[in-house]
Design a protein around this motif. Structure first.
Motif, PDB file in Angstrom:
ATOM      1  N   PRO A 104       5.300  -4.691  -2.559  1.00 13.50           N
ATOM      2  CA  PRO A 104       3.916  -4.695  -1.514  1.00 13.50           C
ATOM      3  C   PRO A 104       3.203  -3.712  -1.795  1.00 13.50           C
ATOM      4  CG  PRO A 104       5.951  -5.531  -0.499  1.00 13.50           C
ATOM      5  CD  PRO A 104       6.372  -5.008  -1.783  1.00 13.50           C
ATOM      6  N   VAL A 105       3.780  -2.357  -1.682  1.00  7.97           N
ATOM      7  CA  VAL A 105       2.980  -1.035  -1.634  1.00  7.97           C
ATOM      8  C   VAL A 105       2.035  -0.970  -2.870  1.00  7.97           C
ATOM      9  CG1 VAL A 105       2.933   1.443  -1.552  1.00  7.97           C
ATOM     10  CG2 VAL A 105       4.436  -0.182   0.032  1.00  7.97           C
ATOM     11  N   VAL A 108      -1.531  -2.019  -3.306  1.00 10.27           N
ATOM     12  CA  VAL A 108      -2.847  -1.204  -2.511  1.00 10.27           C
ATOM     13  C   VAL A 108      -3.487  -0.052  -3.546  1.00 10.27           C
ATOM     14  CG1 VAL A 108      -3.268   0.872  -1.057  1.00 10.27           C
ATOM     15  CG2 VAL A 108      -1.082  -0.798  -0.481  1.00 10.27           C
ATOM     16  N   SER A 125      -5.101  -5.938   1.474  1.00 14.79           N
ATOM     17  CA  SER A 125      -3.599  -5.441   1.126  1.00 14.79           C
ATOM     18  C   SER A 125      -2.792  -5.967   2.011  1.00 14.79           C
ATOM     19  CB  SER A 125      -3.759  -3.888   1.103  1.00 14.79           C
ATOM     20  OG  SER A 125      -4.723  -3.481   0.122  1.00 14.79           O
ATOM     21  N   ILE A 126      -2.885  -5.904   3.200  1.00 16.14           N
ATOM     22  CA  ILE A 126      -2.083  -6.496   4.416  1.00 16.14           C
ATOM     23  C   ILE A 126      -1.761  -7.733   4.317  1.00 16.14           C
ATOM     24  CG2 ILE A 126      -1.610  -6.615   6.934  1.00 16.14           C
ATOM     25  CD1 ILE A 126      -3.245  -4.040   7.308  1.00 16.14           C
ATOM     26  N   ALA A 129      -0.020  -8.960   0.862  1.00 12.27           N
ATOM     27  CA  ALA A 129       1.237  -8.367   0.768  1.00 12.27           C
ATOM     28  C   ALA A 129       2.225  -9.114   1.707  1.00 12.27           C
ATOM     29  CB  ALA A 129       1.395  -6.772   1.134  1.00 12.27           C
ATOM     30  N   VAL A 190       2.652  -2.128   4.510  1.00 10.84           N
ATOM     31  CA  VAL A 190       1.498  -1.642   3.713  1.00 10.84           C
ATOM     32  C   VAL A 190       0.287  -1.474   4.540  1.00 10.84           C
ATOM     33  CG1 VAL A 190      -0.373  -3.225   2.572  1.00 10.84           C
ATOM     34  CG2 VAL A 190       2.165  -3.836   2.432  1.00 10.84           C
ATOM     35  N   SER A 194      -1.806   1.758   3.102  1.00 12.91           N
ATOM     36  CA  SER A 194      -3.386   1.504   2.864  1.00 12.91           C
ATOM     37  C   SER A 194      -4.051   2.618   3.449  1.00 12.91           C
ATOM     38  CB  SER A 194      -3.718   0.080   2.948  1.00 12.91           C
ATOM     39  OG  SER A 194      -3.535  -0.032   4.626  1.00 12.91           O
TER      40      SER A 194
END
Length: 257
Positions: A104-105, A108, A125-126, A129, A190, A194
């Protein structure tokens, strides 16, 4: 009852014991990178309860709530479509399994390149993810619904909407809730990433700035706040889940007793 009391005591006592140990071990610390807990708590109060509460704490919480809510709606909706509509399953299954393998990261920096450093980047992004744990859990939950329930719904000639609301959703509810809980943790991670990589505002950005400026008490105060928020968010989720899925929680307790 005694077992529940023991579990509650352990759940409360362990964090208190760790905080006490932290206080004692750091009380006379002269290490720049490990300041006394008393100094960290003073900076926690000054920073996060007063100076930066409205400008940074509320901003981070707003992004977390909005991104997580969007991820939940999209994940559950696409999960139902993927599990119940053959065309959607054939079209989405390969894409889901490809994207779920990306950390997930790692998403970003991609969104920073495509969207920029604004609020939209953090929300996208949030959301993207956090969508996959809920999506995958929903698909698995719907596909694992007992065939007997499907046959009964067919006998009673339930409409598609009635099947979704009265058969599939309750049967898959516990698994969907588990996926939502994982999504909440991913959304929280995340959110921090971010802010650290693409923002000058928020808890993550302020904590990183404190670390880069060698303001270690401020850095530890930020880490402490993130731990409190993460713990609190998970606790609130557990309470809501136990209320909504009270029948499932009760049946598990009876099975253990």
């Amino acid at each position: 009852m005694n077992r529940r009391l023991i579990n509650w005591t352990l759940g409360v006592g362990t964090p208190l014991l760790l905080v006490t140990a932290w206080w004692v071990l750091s009380e006379n610390s002269t290490n720049t990178f490990f300041p006394p807990l008393s100094a960290t708590l003073e900076r926690f109060q000054a920073l996060w309860l007063f100076d930066h509460f409205g400008s940074d704490v509320m901003l981070s919480l707003r992004n977390l709530v909005i991104g997580y809510a969007l991820a939940t709606v999209i994940g559950v909706g696409l999960g139902f479509a993927t599990a119940l509509v053959p065309v959607a399953r054939w079209a989405l299954d390969p894409l889901i399994h490809f994207l779920r393998g990306i950390p997930p990261v790692a998403l970003v920096p991609i969104f920073i390149s495509l969207i920029g450093f604004g609020l939209e980047m953090r929300l996208v992004s949030i959301t993207l993810a956090a969508v996959f744990p809920t999506l995958i859990a929903t698909v698995d939950g719907i596909r694992s619904v007992d065939s007997t329930l499907k046959d009964v719904s067919a006998v009673y000639r339930l409409s598609r909407g009635e099947k979704l609301a009265q058969v599939y959703l309750p049967a898959a509810g516990p698994q969907i809730a588990s996926g939502m809980q994982v999504s909440l943790q991913v959304a929280f991670i995340v959110m921090i990433a971010s802010e650290m990589l693409g923002s000058s505002q928020g808890i993550g950005a302020m904590t990183l700035l404190a670390q880069q400026s060698f303001m270690t008490s401020d850095m530890w105060a930020g880490i402490l706040l993130l731990g409190v928020i993460g713990f609190g968010a998970n606790l609130v989720f557990e309470v809501i889940k136990n209320k909504v899925l009270a029948w499932y929680v009760g049946s598990k307790r009876l099975a253990r007793s």
